[in-house]
Design an enzyme around this catalytic site. Structure first.
Site, PDB file in Angstrom:
ATOM      1  CG  ASP A 187      -1.819  -1.231   1.298  1.00 25.58           C
ATOM      2  OD1 ASP A 187      -1.324  -2.316   0.917  1.00 25.58           O
ATOM      3  OD2 ASP A 187      -2.967  -1.134   1.744  1.00 25.58           O
ATOM      4  CD  GLU A 234      -7.257   1.064  -0.145  1.00 22.21           C
ATOM      5  OE1 GLU A 234      -8.357   1.277  -0.652  1.00 22.21           O
ATOM      6  OE2 GLU A 234      -7.090   0.904   1.059  1.00 22.21           O
ATOM      7  CG  ASN A 235      -4.107   3.542   1.616  1.00 20.27           C
ATOM      8  OD1 ASN A 235      -3.814   2.352   1.569  1.00 20.27           O
ATOM      9  ND2 ASN A 235      -5.189   3.970   2.205  1.00 20.27           N
ATOM     10  CG  ASN A 241     -10.565   0.066   2.514  1.00 23.44           C
ATOM     11  OD1 ASN A 241      -9.469  -0.358   2.146  1.00 23.44           O
ATOM     12  ND2 ASN A 241     -10.703   0.882   3.527  1.00 23.44           N
ATOM     13  CG  HIS A 242      -9.634   4.225   1.295  1.00 23.31           C
ATOM     14  ND1 HIS A 242     -10.729   4.537   2.077  1.00 23.31           N
ATOM     15  CD2 HIS A 242      -8.624   3.966   2.155  1.00 23.31           C
ATOM     16  CE1 HIS A 242     -10.377   4.468   3.357  1.00 23.31           C
ATOM     17  NE2 HIS A 242      -9.114   4.116   3.434  1.00 23.31           N
ATOM     18  CG  HIS A 269      -7.297  -4.003   0.315  1.00 23.93           C
ATOM     19  ND1 HIS A 269      -6.032  -3.493   0.252  1.00 23.93           N
ATOM     20  CD2 HIS A 269      -8.034  -3.071   0.964  1.00 23.93           C
ATOM     21  CE1 HIS A 269      -6.009  -2.300   0.822  1.00 23.93           C
ATOM     22  NE2 HIS A 269      -7.211  -2.024   1.277  1.00 23.93           N
TER      23      HIS A 269
HETATM   24 FE   LIG Z   1      -7.309  -0.382   2.625  1.00 22.90          FE
END
Ligand SMILES: [Fe+2]
Length: 260
Positions: free
Chosen positions: A8, A39-40, A67-68, A151
């Site tokens: 990540d 995703e971050n 999730n983002h 994830h």
């Molecule tokens: Fe995440």
């Protein structure tokens, strides 16, 4: 063949680490393919089309999400158009984008990368086991080497998915917790796994966020706008060796490189 998976990427420090280190690292390791969880990358939460393009330009062959995925504007049309930036398979059935990328590695091997999300402590409309088998079968029909970015929050769920897929894919790589686990291993059936590959970003933090801000929110319960921390930047992930003839792994090693 060798694959480097970069955990990540968090905020500008993570992106800068990728931009400065990934091209050289690919060469040093002799990696034929690089997969990056992005995703971050947008200030610690989500990704934008521009940042996704920058990760690809820095040497990522495939960018995975989590999730983002929808935290920033413009990702729906971007994901619909991209065959290298993928989102988790178990989102709403009408969600834009795709959960599977099939790309040619530098040595000519075709590699399929899949992305899924856990259901423990994460909000998904469909559990991963509902979509896993079909996704992996499609991936296997299109490439000899298959890698899954799972994830998820809980090590138990990550171990269960890794074991369920043992013998069917080269690797199940856990992402999302930002803390690298000490359990990288090749399972009995030949699938490599690690519960979490870690974080590429500022480790002098609370999972990437400036510690004072994260602590203030936890202590007071009052929403606080998070900012990425700056110090202790590391590039983390795993190096995976696999045999295209069998589609299975021969080795997995955690990667932890101080960047500054
Ligand atoms: Fe995440």
């Amino acid at each position: 063949m060798r694959i480097v998976f970069v955990a990540d990427v968090f905020g500008p420090p993570g992106r800068e680490a990728i931009e400065s280190r990934l091209p050289g690292l690919r060469e040093e390791l002799g990696a034929a393919l690089a997969v990056v969880n992005g995703e971050n990358v947008a200030d610690g939460r989500g990704i934008t089309p521009r940042l996704a393009d920058r990760l690809l330009a820095s040497g990522a062959d495939v960018v995975t999400l989590g999730n983002h995925t929808w935290a920033r504007d413009g990702m729906g049309p971007y994901l619909d158009a991209s065959d290298r930036v993928i989102r988790p398979a178990n989102l709403a059935s009408s969600a834009p984008g795709r959960p599977l990328a099939v790309v040619e590695a530098a040595d000519g091997t075709m590699v399929a990368v899949c992305n899924l999300m856990g259901q423990l402590f994460l909000d998904v409309p469909v559990g991963p086991f509902e979509v896993l088998d079909r996704l992996v079968e499609e991936a296997r029909s299109r490439a000899p080497v298959v890698l899954v970015d799972f994830h998820a929050e809980a090590t138990s769920e990550k171990m269960a998915v890794a074991r369920w897929l043992d013998g069917r894919v080269a690797a199940v790589i856990g992402t999302h917790t930002h803390v690298q686990t000490a359990d990288a291993r090749v399972q009995p059936g030949g699938t490599a796994t690690i519960s979490d590959a870690g974080m590429t970003g500022p480790h002098d933090s609370v999972i990437g966020v400036e510690a004072d801000l994260a602590i203030r929110r936890m202590r007071t319960g009052i929403p606080v706008r998070f900012k990425p921390a700056k110090g202790g930047v590391r590039l983390e992930g795993v190096v995976l060796d696999c045999d295209p003839a069998t589609g299975l792994a021969t080795a997995i090693e955690p990667l932890k490189i101080d960047v500054g």
